[in-house]
Design an enzyme around this catalytic site. Structure first.
Site, PDB file in Angstrom:
ATOM      1  N   HIS A  16      42.009  31.864  36.094  1.00  0.00           N
ATOM      2  CA  HIS A  16      42.626  32.316  37.356  1.00  0.00           C
ATOM      3  C   HIS A  16      43.687  31.325  37.835  1.00  0.00           C
ATOM      4  O   HIS A  16      44.699  31.724  38.388  1.00  0.00           O
ATOM      5  CB  HIS A  16      41.540  32.497  38.420  1.00  0.00           C
ATOM      6  CG  HIS A  16      42.061  33.013  39.720  1.00  0.00           C
ATOM      7  ND1 HIS A  16      42.594  34.277  39.844  1.00  0.00           N
ATOM      8  CD2 HIS A  16      42.155  32.437  40.949  1.00  0.00           C
ATOM      9  CE1 HIS A  16      42.992  34.456  41.094  1.00  0.00           C
ATOM     10  NE2 HIS A  16      42.734  33.354  41.786  1.00  0.00           N
ATOM     11  N   LYS A  42      49.939  39.888  50.658  1.00  0.00           N
ATOM     12  CA  LYS A  42      48.759  40.293  51.418  1.00  0.00           C
ATOM     13  C   LYS A  42      48.191  39.078  52.122  1.00  0.00           C
ATOM     14  O   LYS A  42      48.383  37.946  51.684  1.00  0.00           O
ATOM     15  CB  LYS A  42      47.710  40.928  50.508  1.00  0.00           C
ATOM     16  CG  LYS A  42      47.143  39.986  49.464  1.00  0.00           C
ATOM     17  CD  LYS A  42      46.092  40.671  48.625  1.00  0.00           C
ATOM     18  CE  LYS A  42      45.492  39.671  47.631  1.00  0.00           C
ATOM     19  NZ  LYS A  42      44.566  40.285  46.715  1.00  0.00           N
ATOM     20  N   ASP A  73      49.708  40.094  44.065  1.00  0.00           N
ATOM     21  CA  ASP A  73      49.831  39.231  45.236  1.00  0.00           C
ATOM     22  C   ASP A  73      50.762  38.069  44.907  1.00  0.00           C
ATOM     23  O   ASP A  73      51.166  37.894  43.754  1.00  0.00           O
ATOM     24  CB  ASP A  73      48.459  38.743  45.754  1.00  0.00           C
ATOM     25  CG  ASP A  73      47.705  37.943  44.712  1.00  0.00           C
ATOM     26  OD1 ASP A  73      48.343  37.245  43.888  1.00  0.00           O
ATOM     27  OD2 ASP A  73      46.456  38.003  44.712  1.00  0.00           O
ATOM     28  N   ASP A  85      38.175  42.775  39.737  1.00  0.00           N
ATOM     29  CA  ASP A  85      36.755  42.612  40.030  1.00  0.00           C
ATOM     30  C   ASP A  85      36.227  43.897  40.682  1.00  0.00           C
ATOM     31  O   ASP A  85      35.807  44.817  40.003  1.00  0.00           O
ATOM     32  CB  ASP A  85      36.595  41.381  40.924  1.00  0.00           C
ATOM     33  CG  ASP A  85      35.140  41.021  41.162  1.00  0.00           C
ATOM     34  OD1 ASP A  85      34.271  41.590  40.485  1.00  0.00           O
ATOM     35  OD2 ASP A  85      34.866  40.161  42.019  1.00  0.00           O
ATOM     36  N   THR A  86      36.304  43.992  41.999  1.00  0.00           N
ATOM     37  CA  THR A  86      35.821  45.224  42.647  1.00  0.00           C
ATOM     38  C   THR A  86      36.907  46.285  42.721  1.00  0.00           C
ATOM     39  O   THR A  86      36.638  47.435  43.047  1.00  0.00           O
ATOM     40  CB  THR A  86      35.343  44.939  44.083  1.00  0.00           C
ATOM     41  OG1 THR A  86      36.453  44.420  44.827  1.00  0.00           O
ATOM     42  CG2 THR A  86      34.211  43.925  44.087  1.00  0.00           C
ATOM     43  N   ARG A 105      44.635  37.468  53.804  1.00  0.00           N
ATOM     44  CA  ARG A 105      43.183  37.604  53.825  1.00  0.00           C
ATOM     45  C   ARG A 105      42.650  36.795  54.999  1.00  0.00           C
ATOM     46  O   ARG A 105      43.092  35.680  55.233  1.00  0.00           O
ATOM     47  CB  ARG A 105      42.656  37.018  52.520  1.00  0.00           C
ATOM     48  CG  ARG A 105      41.404  37.656  51.986  1.00  0.00           C
ATOM     49  CD  ARG A 105      40.937  36.865  50.793  1.00  0.00           C
ATOM     50  NE  ARG A 105      41.552  37.278  49.537  1.00  0.00           N
ATOM     51  CZ  ARG A 105      41.079  38.234  48.751  1.00  0.00           C
ATOM     52  NH1 ARG A 105      40.007  38.898  49.096  1.00  0.00           N
ATOM     53  NH2 ARG A 105      41.671  38.520  47.616  1.00  0.00           N
ATOM     54  N   ARG A 126      37.850  31.159  40.252  1.00  0.00           N
ATOM     55  CA  ARG A 126      38.517  31.303  41.555  1.00  0.00           C
ATOM     56  C   ARG A 126      38.159  30.156  42.501  1.00  0.00           C
ATOM     57  O   ARG A 126      38.835  29.939  43.501  1.00  0.00           O
ATOM     58  CB  ARG A 126      38.139  32.640  42.206  1.00  0.00           C
ATOM     59  CG  ARG A 126      38.811  33.807  41.506  1.00  0.00           C
ATOM     60  CD  ARG A 126      38.298  35.148  41.994  1.00  0.00           C
ATOM     61  NE  ARG A 126      38.934  36.216  41.241  1.00  0.00           N
ATOM     62  CZ  ARG A 126      40.071  36.810  41.601  1.00  0.00           C
ATOM     63  NH1 ARG A 126      40.703  36.429  42.693  1.00  0.00           N
ATOM     64  NH2 ARG A 126      40.580  37.758  40.861  1.00  0.00           N
ATOM     65  N   ASP A 154      47.791  41.845  36.930  1.00  0.00           N
ATOM     66  CA  ASP A 154      46.890  40.861  37.525  1.00  0.00           C
ATOM     67  C   ASP A 154      46.146  40.171  36.387  1.00  0.00           C
ATOM     68  O   ASP A 154      46.207  40.635  35.239  1.00  0.00           O
ATOM     69  CB  ASP A 154      45.911  41.549  38.489  1.00  0.00           C
ATOM     70  CG  ASP A 154      45.386  40.599  39.565  1.00  0.00           C
ATOM     71  OD1 ASP A 154      45.654  39.386  39.465  1.00  0.00           O
ATOM     72  OD2 ASP A 154      44.691  41.074  40.495  1.00  0.00           O
ATOM     73  N   GLY A 200      39.429  46.206  44.853  1.00  0.00           N
ATOM     74  CA  GLY A 200      39.949  46.328  46.227  1.00  0.00           C
ATOM     75  C   GLY A 200      41.438  46.024  46.331  1.00  0.00           C
ATOM     76  O   GLY A 200      42.197  46.786  46.933  1.00  0.00           O
TER      77      GLY A 200
END
Length: 329
Positions: A140, A205, A182, A236-237, A207, A106, A232, A239
């Protein structure tokens, strides 16, 4: 062109080594190739320094080091670099770093002032350590390929996910639509949609800052009364996925499915996914998923193995045959 026997043996035999980051995947690749995993010792001293010793000579051999660089990231990356250097110093003819999940993917551009491009640094480190080639899955960002001066096989496991959905899930879905999590994933999302012959919708989205939670704002496209497959490259988390699920549900989606290649699921990512109204998750074993994390998602997750894909590419690379042919390219 006919390959002669001599052409195929330029590098001696295949030797497979597996780092401690992905022992199961290493063994599955070895099983696919009907080759043993070569012996090596990795010791961590009390001062956290790593030491690698090979179980036998690799002089003149075609060596593949299989090591994913998910958590613990720095231990796995450093172990990979030390293994590559050990093989180089033992006079391997050719060393290929097989990194199913490449860390720091990333950090691929300066998108704000005073920040690094760490993905480029990681590429440089692999080369300096002594890798002649590399293999990775679904980075990524595509430009990561340009950070390497050595040749590599940058593969996608998306067709594994697509094939599974088409064969096992598609027939029971109602007016399915692919949703890209996204706009950054929009092009790859479109490929998923084309391969499954489905329309696509996008979530936009915005950020703010590094720590601010990504804020999903708008859905571009129609999901009302349709089953949705959110796609995707990595989770990861969880979110962004949690927001995506919320947005499609608010917009009238029926069942929600999730398809992604790298199941990183840091911190409470697995718990978070388990708490969402998701019917099923389709992912791969590019990064190991611990039994604890699997337990949260039991009965709702399918983990497809990338071992046959990587094994076949290793075989073709060794024999000097086209990899593109595998994908009709």
């Amino acid at each position: 062109m006919q390959h002669t026997h001599r052409d195929l043996k330029v590098y001696g035999g295949i030797k497979l080594f597996a780092g401690s980051g992905s022992p199961d995947l290493g063994q599955k690749i070895a099983d696919y190739l009907d080759q043993p995993v070569s012996e090596r010792e990795v010791i961590e001293f009390p001062n956290e320094n790593l030491f690698v010793k090979l179980g036998g000579s690799v002089r003149g051999q075609d060596v593949y080091v299989i090591q994913t660089t998910s958590s613990p990231v720095h231990r796995n990356l450093m172990e990979l670099l030390i293994m590559i250097q050990t093989l180089r110093l033992d006079s391997a003819a050719r060393i290929t770093a097989v990194v199913p999940y490449l860390c720091y993917g990333r950090s691929d551009k300066k998108d704000q002032p005073r920040v690094p491009i760490t993905a480029r640094l990681v590429a440089d480190m692999l080369e300096v350590a002594g890798a002649d080639r590399y293999m990775t899955l679904d980075p990524h960002a595509g430009q990561v390929q340009g950070f390497f001066s050595i040749p590599g096989d940058v593969l996608t496991a998306s067709h594994l996910l697509v094939d599974h959905i088409n064969k096992n899930i598609r027939s029971e879905m109602v007016d399915p639509v692919v949703v890209s999590v996204d706009l950054g994933f929009a092009k790859k999302g479109r490929n998923y949609a084309a391969d499954m012959d489905m329309p696509i919708a996008f979530i936009e989205k915005r950020r703010q800052g590094n720590d601010a939670k990504a804020e999903a704002l708008t859905l571009i496209g129609d999901v009302k009364d349709r089953d949705v497959i959110i796609v995707d490259d990595e989770v990861d988390t969880g979110g962004s996925i949690a927001q995506a699920v919320k947005v499609v549900k608010q917009n009238g989606a029926r069942d929600v499915y999730l398809a992604f290649v790298h199941a990183i699921l840091s911190r409470n990512g697995a718990e978070r996914l388990a708490s969402l109204p998701i019917k099923h998750i389709i992912t791969t074993d590019s990064a190991p998923l611990s039994p604890e994390k699997r337990k949260f998602l039991e009965g709702r997750i399918t983990v497809l193995s990338v071992a046959p894909l990587l094994g076949e590419v290793i075989k073709r690379a060794h024999e000097g045959r086209s990899v593109g042919e595998m994908f009709n390219e």
